[in-house]
Design an enzyme around this catalytic site. Structure first.
Site, PDB file in Angstrom:
ATOM      1  N   ASP A   1       0.852  -1.181   0.000  1.00 18.46           N
ATOM      2  CA  ASP A   1       0.000   0.000   0.000  1.00 18.46           C
ATOM      3  C   ASP A   1       0.892   1.237   0.000  1.00 18.46           C
ATOM      4  O   ASP A   1       1.750   1.392   0.877  1.00 18.46           O
ATOM      5  CB  ASP A   1      -0.897   0.001   1.248  1.00 18.46           C
ATOM      6  CG  ASP A   1      -2.318   0.436   0.924  1.00 18.46           C
ATOM      7  OD1 ASP A   1      -2.462   1.458   0.232  1.00 18.46           O
ATOM      8  OD2 ASP A   1      -3.261  -0.237   1.361  1.00 18.46           O
TER       9      ASP A   1
ATOM     10  N   ASP B   1      -2.982   4.623  -2.383  1.00 16.04           N
ATOM     11  CA  ASP B   1      -4.074   5.193  -1.607  1.00 16.04           C
ATOM     12  C   ASP B   1      -4.439   6.591  -2.112  1.00 16.04           C
ATOM     13  O   ASP B   1      -3.560   7.423  -2.339  1.00 16.04           O
ATOM     14  CB  ASP B   1      -3.628   5.267  -0.139  1.00 16.04           C
ATOM     15  CG  ASP B   1      -4.741   5.676   0.799  1.00 16.04           C
ATOM     16  OD1 ASP B   1      -5.725   4.927   0.908  1.00 16.04           O
ATOM     17  OD2 ASP B   1      -4.619   6.744   1.425  1.00 16.04           O
TER      18      ASP B   1
ATOM     19  N   GLU C   1      -6.267   3.907  -5.994  1.00 18.31           N
ATOM     20  CA  GLU C   1      -7.575   4.178  -5.378  1.00 18.31           C
ATOM     21  C   GLU C   1      -7.984   5.578  -5.816  1.00 18.31           C
ATOM     22  O   GLU C   1      -7.317   6.557  -5.503  1.00 18.31           O
ATOM     23  CB  GLU C   1      -7.475   4.108  -3.858  1.00 18.31           C
ATOM     24  CG  GLU C   1      -8.825   4.360  -3.183  1.00 18.31           C
ATOM     25  CD  GLU C   1      -8.702   4.606  -1.686  1.00 18.31           C
ATOM     26  OE1 GLU C   1      -9.662   4.261  -0.968  1.00 18.31           O
ATOM     27  OE2 GLU C   1      -7.672   5.153  -1.241  1.00 18.31           O
TER      28      GLU C   1
ATOM     29  N   HIS D   1     -11.088  -3.170   2.915  1.00 17.18           N
ATOM     30  CA  HIS D   1     -10.953  -2.763   4.317  1.00 17.18           C
ATOM     31  C   HIS D   1     -11.831  -1.567   4.679  1.00 17.18           C
ATOM     32  O   HIS D   1     -11.983  -1.262   5.861  1.00 17.18           O
ATOM     33  CB  HIS D   1      -9.492  -2.427   4.608  1.00 17.18           C
ATOM     34  CG  HIS D   1      -8.991  -1.271   3.797  1.00 17.18           C
ATOM     35  ND1 HIS D   1      -8.764  -1.368   2.438  1.00 17.18           N
ATOM     36  CD2 HIS D   1      -8.696   0.008   4.142  1.00 17.18           C
ATOM     37  CE1 HIS D   1      -8.345  -0.200   1.990  1.00 17.18           C
ATOM     38  NE2 HIS D   1      -8.301   0.652   2.990  1.00 17.18           N
ATOM     39  N   ASP D   2     -12.387  -0.884   3.677  1.00 16.69           N
ATOM     40  CA  ASP D   2     -13.217   0.299   3.916  1.00 16.69           C
ATOM     41  C   ASP D   2     -14.701   0.035   3.699  1.00 16.69           C
ATOM     42  O   ASP D   2     -15.510   0.953   3.815  1.00 16.69           O
ATOM     43  CB  ASP D   2     -12.791   1.449   2.989  1.00 16.69           C
ATOM     44  CG  ASP D   2     -11.518   2.131   3.436  1.00 16.69           C
ATOM     45  OD1 ASP D   2     -11.199   2.064   4.635  1.00 16.69           O
ATOM     46  OD2 ASP D   2     -10.839   2.734   2.586  1.00 16.69           O
TER      47      ASP D   2
END
Length: 560
Positions: free
Chosen positions: A98, A199, A256, A329-330
């Site tokens: 990440d 991210d 993302e 994860h979100d």
């Protein structure tokens, strides 16, 4: 057909904090991941995406990084990481990291220096502005509630943070910032990692006049999206990153990118744009949003979901590449959100997996999805750990007077902690995740839903996912075939075809708990057919009229 290894891969996302604890401190770690590599090899995945493992004070579960070249204490050491990378590669499993470079932690040495004085050489690593009449520089509202500006008494100026005040935004206008980031990326790639998930990468460029954002009536803050997402220099920055770093390695990159259209994505991930391989969009994740965003949870129609996914499939059909996901994860658990996690838990989990994995794009499995892990419903707000959930509860319940029971239901439906409860390995205490006290409570249904119970059960969700992955390896049509939606107006059935050369896949998914009639369109030739996967036993293969059982799915291979 431009073939690439990352197009043919299946990615498994690990949220390390919740995956496997090896030392009994209640927090997952790198050695725990190493313990479970054979499990992932058995499943058949090709790539692990690790959510952040860098040194961090954990204000936002690792997305606030204080040292990009070291490992969070709770997770282990750089030596542990080297072992993990080596052991994964021995099993032909790649690892992507990440990359969080829109912001750092306020405990990063760059920011500590930046705060010391306006003349410090690191001052311009971040975005500092003077206030206006005792107020912040503009009206922007943070994604984690409150203002995006935090006042610093030492230098009497404000710094920008799109997220938590402990996550100051880096100033990408500064060449030194960009070069420092590129050096760090090369450091990890030279270690041998296989790529990056980036991210909120489309937020690195902001409109430099920092105007007020549009504000809805009764809103406390203005919208930052027009000025802080898909900003004026974002493509310039990513092309530079590609030239300086990404182009030098055979790696996978996925960005993302909230608030993007397909036209935007073709700029980020078009075959010839020299930026990224693919991106995550969130249009299907935003279904059901209302006046309070995801906390409204207004529900949605199947035609809306089909419309969104089909739009993206067709838009990127000849250029770009889709990322396929239900969970991360979100997000809340897919089987709870799009399926039925009670009476038809098994059937709907398998159906959702089929619907996604048979589409064109790279599929992402979030830890626990392959065993049908569900949302959790903690009784007390004190049991939640997610900063977004806790801030929203305080904002909506304690400040704006939203009904507490309604908000708790919204949290049960949508909180990011639904994805972050510990991985359910077996039916022992704490689901085999830890011998200590877990950092967040385990979902009580681990007694029935766990990996150990499923690995040797040929009818389990785990073994169904294993088969979905193997089908992807066996049939090129699953990777490269053209997608076409059928039965566009149906609110019950999601059906589509994939076409490559003289073959066609027919994918049929019943999204309801009722028996539903499926009739194959007359222009699809069903004379030569082979059932390659289904979540029920199938005895009648007459495709003219199929009575689909609750959440039934079937995939047929047809010869054209």
């Amino acid at each position: 057909m431009n073939k690439k290894w990352w197009k043919e891969s299946v990615v498994y996302q690990i949220y390390p904090r919740s995956f496997k604890d090896s030392n009994g401190d209640g927090i997952g770690d790198l050695k725990g991941i190493i313990e479970k590599l054979d499990y992932l090899k058995e499943l058949g995945i090709d790539v692990i995406w690790l959510s952040p493992i860098y040194k961090s004070p954990n204000d936002d579960n690792g997305y606030d990084i204080s040292d990009y070249r070291d490992i969070m204490d709770e997770f282990g050491s750089l030596e542990d990481f080297d072992v993990l990378l080596d052991e994964a590669h021995k099993r032909n499993i790649k690892i992507i990291m990440d990359l969080v470079v829109n912001h750092t932690s306020d405990e990063h040495r760059w920011f500590i220096e930046s705060k010391k004085s306006v003349d410090n050489k690191f001052r311009d690593y971040y975005v500092w502005k003077n206030g206006k009449d005792g107020q912040p520089p503009n009206n922007w509202g943070s994604f984690f509630s409150g203002s995006t500006w935090e006042y610093d008494e030492e230098t009497e100026m404000y710094y920008l943070h799109l997220f938590s005040k402990k996550q100051p935004d880096l100033n990408w206008e500064n060449n030194e910032v960009r070069n420092s980031v590129y050096d760090m990326m090369k450091w990890w790639l030279d270690k041998g990692i296989d790529g990056f998930r980036m991210d909120v990468i489309n937020m690195i460029s902001k409109v430099q006049t920092f105007p007020d954002g549009p504000k809805e009536e009764n809103a406390s803050y203005g919208d930052i999206v027009p000025y802080a997402i898909n900003g004026p220099r974002v493509h310039e920055f990513l092309k530079e990153m590609h030239k300086e770093v990404l182009s030098k390695y055979d790696i996978m990159t996925v960005g993302e990118t909230p608030a993007v259209s397909p036209e935007d994505v073709l700029k980020y991930a078009g075959e010839n744009e020299e930026e990224l391989n693919m991106v995550f969009h969130f249009e299907h994740m935003d279904l059901g949003f209302g006046p309070e965003g995801k906390w409204s949870n207004l529900g949605f129609k199947l035609t809306e979901l089909k419309g969104i996914l089909t739009k993206w499939q067709k838009a990127l059909e000849n250029d770009g590449w889709n990322s396929l996901y239900w969970d991360n994860h979100d997000q809340p658990r897919a089987v709870s959100r799009f399926g039925n996690d009670k009476e038809y838990w098994l059937e709907s989990a398998k159906m959702l997996g089929t619907c996604l994995h048979m589409m064109k794009g790279t599929p992402y499995i979030f830890q626990g999805e392959e065993i049908g892990m569900t949302n959790v419903a903690f009784d007390n707000i004190e049991d939640y750990r997610d900063i977004e959930t806790l801030n929203s509860y305080e904002e909506l319940v304690e400040k704006k007077g939203k009904n507490k029971e309604e908000m708790m239901q919204a949290i049960h439906d949508r909180s990011r902690d639904n994805a972050r409860t510990p991985m359910q390995w077996d039916d022992s205490e704490n689901a085999g995740f830890t011998l200590g006290e877990p950092w967040i409570k385990v979902n009580p249904n681990y007694i029935n839903i766990n990996a150990k119970a499923q690995i040797d059960d040929k009818d389990s969700i785990f073994n169904y996912y294993k088969k979905l992955i193997s089908i992807r390896k066996e049939y090129p049509i699953v990777v490269y075939g053209r997608y076409d939606l059928i039965l566009e107006e149906s609110e019950k059935i999601y059906a589509y075809t994939r076409t490559l050369d003289n073959e066609k896949l027919l994918v049929i998914c019943n999204f309801t708990e009722k028996e539903t009639l499926f009739q194959t369109p007359s222009d699809i030739n069903t004379n030569s057919q082979k059932l390659i996967i289904s979540n029920y036993d199938v005895f009648n293969h007459d495709l003219t009229n199929i009575v689909l059982r609750p959440y039934e799915t079937r995939v047929y291979l047809l010869q054209i």
